[in-house]
Design a protein around this motif. Structure first.
Motif, mmCIF file in Angstrom:
data_model
loop_
_atom_site.group_PDB
_atom_site.id
_atom_site.type_symbol
_atom_site.label_atom_id
_atom_site.label_comp_id
_atom_site.label_asym_id
_atom_site.label_seq_id
_atom_site.Cartn_x
_atom_site.Cartn_y
_atom_site.Cartn_z
ATOM 1 N N MET A 147 0.840 -1.177 0.000
ATOM 2 C CA MET A 147 0.000 0.000 0.000
ATOM 3 C C MET A 147 0.886 1.242 0.000
ATOM 4 O O MET A 147 1.818 1.346 0.777
ATOM 5 C CB MET A 147 -0.917 -0.026 1.220
ATOM 6 N N ALA A 148 0.558 2.178 -0.843
ATOM 7 C CA ALA A 148 1.332 3.420 -0.914
ATOM 8 C C ALA A 148 0.966 4.310 0.264
ATOM 9 O O ALA A 148 -0.201 4.462 0.608
ATOM 10 C CB ALA A 148 1.041 4.139 -2.221
ATOM 11 N N LEU A 149 1.986 4.873 0.874
ATOM 12 C CA LEU A 149 1.781 5.759 2.011
ATOM 13 C C LEU A 149 1.638 7.198 1.529
ATOM 14 O O LEU A 149 2.279 7.595 0.562
ATOM 15 C CB LEU A 149 2.948 5.646 2.989
ATOM 16 N N PRO A 150 0.823 7.980 2.230
ATOM 17 C CA PRO A 150 0.643 9.374 1.793
ATOM 18 C C PRO A 150 1.850 10.254 2.097
ATOM 19 O O PRO A 150 1.946 11.355 1.578
ATOM 20 C CB PRO A 150 -0.579 9.831 2.598
ATOM 21 N N ALA A 157 3.383 4.327 8.433
ATOM 22 C CA ALA A 157 3.679 2.913 8.167
ATOM 23 C C ALA A 157 2.991 2.020 9.182
ATOM 24 O O ALA A 157 2.530 0.925 8.845
ATOM 25 C CB ALA A 157 5.183 2.677 8.165
ATOM 26 N N LEU A 158 2.905 2.464 10.425
ATOM 27 C CA LEU A 158 2.208 1.692 11.459
ATOM 28 C C LEU A 158 0.704 1.921 11.396
ATOM 29 O O LEU A 158 -0.083 1.003 11.594
ATOM 30 C CB LEU A 158 2.738 2.053 12.846
ATOM 31 N N GLY A 159 0.305 3.151 11.141
ATOM 32 C CA GLY A 159 -1.108 3.509 11.142
ATOM 33 C C GLY A 159 -1.929 2.782 10.098
ATOM 34 O O GLY A 159 -3.079 2.425 10.345
ATOM 35 N N VAL A 160 -1.348 2.543 8.921
ATOM 36 C CA VAL A 160 -2.104 1.876 7.857
ATOM 37 C C VAL A 160 -2.386 0.415 8.175
ATOM 38 O O VAL A 160 -3.212 -0.208 7.521
ATOM 39 C CB VAL A 160 -1.395 1.989 6.486
ATOM 40 N N LYS A 161 -1.722 -0.137 9.180
ATOM 41 C CA LYS A 161 -1.933 -1.532 9.567
ATOM 42 C C LYS A 161 -3.025 -1.675 10.628
ATOM 43 O O LYS A 161 -3.354 -2.779 11.029
ATOM 44 C CB LYS A 161 -0.631 -2.135 10.092
#
Length: 172
Positions: free
Chosen positions: A1-4, A11-15
């Protein structure tokens, strides 16, 4: 997933559970139903005691039926029926997550299978709109071919029908 961004927090939040996808209005309505329940039964009563699935499913269905029949707010609390229904579902999910759910559902039935069968049957049905679209396409192609000097014949059989009294009379 591309990070904004290149922030390590991202990186942790998208999980994590994407709570930002839940409409804030749903949380607001849900809170009104929980406030009503806290006033009637005490705050967090659903966390302190075991929860019978059948009791909350029945309440949820009653609220949904009342809403479906045109009543937006519960008569006693003046809270949205759908908020009460969400609260019932939330309590069941919470109780299941902490081991306090009394799973008193009946034995597994056929609802899931029947839904799939219904979906398969309805996939085969042709809507009136589709029939009109097909008829328009046939008519358009006939007109286009006629314009080139070609004759197109389309055979449309008449539906079978039982002879009527008049049909029998007219044959004599």
């Amino acid at each position: 997933m591309a990070l904004p961004d290149n922030n390590p927090k991202s990186a942790l939040g998208v999980k994590k559970v994407p709570l930002h996808l839940v409409p804030p209005s749903a949380a607001h309505y849900l809170a009104t139903a929980f406030a009503d329940g806290a006033a009637k039964y005490g705050p967090y009563n659903w966390r302190e005691k075991d929860v019978s699935a059948a009791v909350y499913i029945a309440a949820m269905k009653r609220h949904i039926d009342d809403w479906w029949d045109g009543e937006d707010l519960s008569e006693d609390a003046k809270v949205e029926h759908l908020a009460h229904a969400m609260a019932c579902a939330a309590i069941i999910l919470d109780a299941a997550s902490i081991g306090k759910l009394v799973d008193d559902r009946p034995a597994k039935g056929a609802a899931s299978r029947l839904q799939k069968e219904y979906a398969q049957k309805t996939e085969k049905l042709v809507t009136v709109t589709e029939l009109l679209q097909q008829a328009t396409e046939i008519a358009d192609s006939r007109l286009a071919l006629r314009g080139r000097g070609q004759v197109v014949r389309v055979y449309c059989p008449e539906p079978e029908r039982k002879p009527s009294f008049l049909d029998r009379f007219m044959k004599r």
